[in-house]
Structure formats: C-alpha cells, structure tokens
Design a protein around this motif. Sequence first.
Motif, PDB file in Angstrom:
ATOM      1  N   ALA A   9       0.817  -1.207   0.000  1.00 20.79           N
ATOM      2  CA  ALA A   9       0.000   0.000   0.000  1.00 20.79           C
ATOM      3  C   ALA A   9       0.857   1.265   0.000  1.00 20.79           C
ATOM      4  O   ALA A   9       0.541   2.237  -0.688  1.00 20.79           O
ATOM      5  N   GLY A  10       1.935   1.277   0.748  1.00 15.33           N
ATOM      6  CA  GLY A  10       2.811   2.445   0.786  1.00 15.33           C
ATOM      7  C   GLY A  10       3.442   2.728  -0.566  1.00 15.33           C
ATOM      8  O   GLY A  10       3.520   3.879  -1.002  1.00 15.33           O
ATOM      9  N   GLN A  11       3.880   1.676  -1.230  1.00 13.12           N
ATOM     10  CA  GLN A  11       4.460   1.829  -2.561  1.00 13.12           C
ATOM     11  C   GLN A  11       3.383   2.250  -3.551  1.00 13.12           C
ATOM     12  O   GLN A  11       3.620   3.080  -4.431  1.00 13.12           O
ATOM     13  N   VAL A  32      -3.188  -4.778  -4.166  1.00 15.02           N
ATOM     14  CA  VAL A  32      -2.574  -3.890  -3.183  1.00 15.02           C
ATOM     15  C   VAL A  32      -2.672  -4.577  -1.827  1.00 15.02           C
ATOM     16  O   VAL A  32      -3.737  -5.067  -1.436  1.00 15.02           O
ATOM     17  N   THR A  33      -1.537  -4.630  -1.107  1.00  9.18           N
ATOM     18  CA  THR A  33      -1.517  -5.320   0.178  1.00  9.18           C
ATOM     19  C   THR A  33      -1.163  -4.355   1.308  1.00  9.18           C
ATOM     20  O   THR A  33      -0.466  -3.364   1.102  1.00  9.18           O
ATOM     21  N   LYS A  34      -1.678  -4.674   2.487  1.00 14.27           N
ATOM     22  CA  LYS A  34      -1.301  -3.986   3.724  1.00 14.27           C
ATOM     23  C   LYS A  34      -0.842  -5.061   4.684  1.00 14.27           C
ATOM     24  O   LYS A  34      -1.604  -5.985   4.984  1.00 14.27           O
ATOM     25  N   ARG A  35       0.399  -4.940   5.122  1.00 16.06           N
ATOM     26  CA  ARG A  35       0.993  -5.947   6.021  1.00 16.06           C
ATOM     27  C   ARG A  35       0.875  -7.350   5.450  1.00 16.06           C
ATOM     28  O   ARG A  35       0.585  -8.321   6.158  1.00 16.06           O
ATOM     29  N   GLY A  36       1.033  -7.444   4.138  1.00 14.88           N
ATOM     30  CA  GLY A  36       1.014  -8.745   3.479  1.00 14.88           C
ATOM     31  C   GLY A  36      -0.364  -9.293   3.147  1.00 14.88           C
ATOM     32  O   GLY A  36      -0.475 -10.319   2.496  1.00 14.88           O
ATOM     33  N   ALA A  40      -7.004  -4.540  -1.831  1.00 19.46           N
ATOM     34  CA  ALA A  40      -7.634  -3.959  -3.014  1.00 19.46           C
ATOM     35  C   ALA A  40      -7.019  -4.558  -4.264  1.00 19.46           C
ATOM     36  O   ALA A  40      -5.935  -5.133  -4.222  1.00 19.46           O
ATOM     37  N   GLU A  41      -7.737  -4.395  -5.358  1.00 18.64           N
ATOM     38  CA  GLU A  41      -7.261  -4.902  -6.632  1.00 18.64           C
ATOM     39  C   GLU A  41      -7.386  -3.779  -7.658  1.00 18.64           C
ATOM     40  O   GLU A  41      -8.414  -3.114  -7.736  1.00 18.64           O
ATOM     41  N   VAL A  42      -6.337  -3.558  -8.421  1.00 17.41           N
ATOM     42  CA  VAL A  42      -6.354  -2.570  -9.495  1.00 17.41           C
ATOM     43  C   VAL A  42      -6.351  -3.356 -10.796  1.00 17.41           C
ATOM     44  O   VAL A  42      -5.395  -4.074 -11.097  1.00 17.41           O
TER      45      VAL A  42
END
Length: 79
Positions: A9-11, A32-36, A40-42
């Motif tokens: 997510a940060g990237q 998109v991942t947060k803490r692995g 979300a999906e783009v």
Amino acid sequence: MTKKRTIAAGQFKAECLSLLNRVAETGEAYVVTKRGRPVAEVVPIRKDARSRPLRGSVTIHGDIVGPVLETWDAWNADR
C-alpha cells in the motif's frame, strides 16, 4: 490466466498515477496489500464497459414526473 502482481500500500501510494497508467497500457492487474494481506485490486477497465453508450438503453413506461404514492402532508403527519 496470468498471476496478478502485488504491491504494498505504501508503494502504491507513492506510485499510484504511474501504476494506473501501466495498468491501462498493459492490461496487467495488481493486488494492493497492507501488512502482506490483500486489501484492493487494481484492474484494467473492460473495453466494452467504457465504449457502450447509454443512449437508447432506457425505456420509459408511464409518467416519470408525477407522484408515485398518494398525497402526503409532512406537516400534519402523525405528530
């Protein structure tokens, strides 16, 4: 089916606009991942979804402006 790439997510936040351009150009999807964990999906928009005009797709039956229910007086309603 191709494997979706993952991005933290940060990237994603730092590279959002360029990533969106890449998805639009290549058709690649990203998770998109947060803490692995996936959050979300783009994905690229379907071509048929963006090119389908709405003109002629709606059919009107009856009065679309008149009231649907009986007359209701908001000031005197069950006070």
